[in-house]
Design an enzyme around this catalytic site. Structure first.
Site, PDB file in Angstrom:
ATOM      1  N   THR A  46       0.831  -1.204   0.000  1.00 31.81           N
ATOM      2  CA  THR A  46       0.000   0.000   0.000  1.00 31.81           C
ATOM      3  C   THR A  46       0.865   1.254   0.000  1.00 31.81           C
ATOM      4  O   THR A  46       0.598   2.201  -0.738  1.00 31.81           O
ATOM      5  CB  THR A  46      -0.959  -0.005   1.206  1.00 31.81           C
ATOM      6  OG1 THR A  46      -1.774  -1.180   1.135  1.00 31.81           O
ATOM      7  CG2 THR A  46      -1.850   1.220   1.219  1.00 31.81           C
ATOM      8  N   CYS A  47       1.912   1.251   0.804  1.00 28.11           N
ATOM      9  CA  CYS A  47       2.799   2.418   0.866  1.00 28.11           C
ATOM     10  C   CYS A  47       3.506   2.634  -0.468  1.00 28.11           C
ATOM     11  O   CYS A  47       3.641   3.771  -0.931  1.00 28.11           O
ATOM     12  CB  CYS A  47       3.808   2.260   2.003  1.00 28.11           C
ATOM     13  SG  CYS A  47       3.032   2.195   3.635  1.00 28.11           S
TER      14      CYS A  47
END
Length: 153
Positions: A46-47
């Site tokens: 996600t990051c």
């Protein structure tokens, strides 16, 4: 703990980037507004996706009146390897020690997990927060968050 809201003074900070250089909010504000993007950890999907969005649209996030920085509790050497592998050319700042102190100041530190939640703050040249948003663990910032933050300039 709740994220700082729009209209609040932005806490000052001076953190080391992925190149082990000190980056301060005060110095960045001399150029213009600063988008401060907290993220939990490097090397997570996600990051990578969120910061990849910034990388892929960098002219919107870094120009003569705006600087974007990303902040995580990871150490500079980890950020160096990750940013090089991902092609992140913007500062990736380390809130490693005291652990999460800046994330705490902005109200986005997750005490249970020991990481920052995904906080997004646009800080004006005057040091006042012009935009504030936070999503919790496992949630990704949507495009609408980026658009709203950039529109607040």
């Amino acid at each position: 703990m709740a994220a700082l809201e729009t209209g609040a003074p932005a806490p000052e900070f001076a953190l080391r980037d992925q190149n082990n250089q000190t980056v301060s909010l005060a110095a960045l504000r001399e150029k213009g507004s600063v988008l401060v993007v907290f993220f939990p950890l490097a090397f997570t999907g996600t990051c990578e996706g969120e910061l990849g969005h910034i990388r892929d649209h960098l002219p919107q996030f870094d120009d003569e009146h705006l600087t974007t920085v990303a902040v995580s509790v990871g150490p500079p050497p980890t950020h160096k390897v990750w940013s090089s592998a991902q092609g992140f050319l913007f500062p990736i700042l380390s809130d490693f020690w005291p652990h999460g102190a800046v994330a705490r100041d902005y109200g986005v530190f997750d005490d249970t997990r020991g990481i920052a939640n995904r906080g997004t703050f646009l800080v004006g040249e005057d040091g006042v927060i012009k935009f504030s948003a936070m999503v919790g663990p496992g949630e990704a910032r949507g495009v609408q968050t980026w658009e709203a933050a950039l529109a607040a300039r």
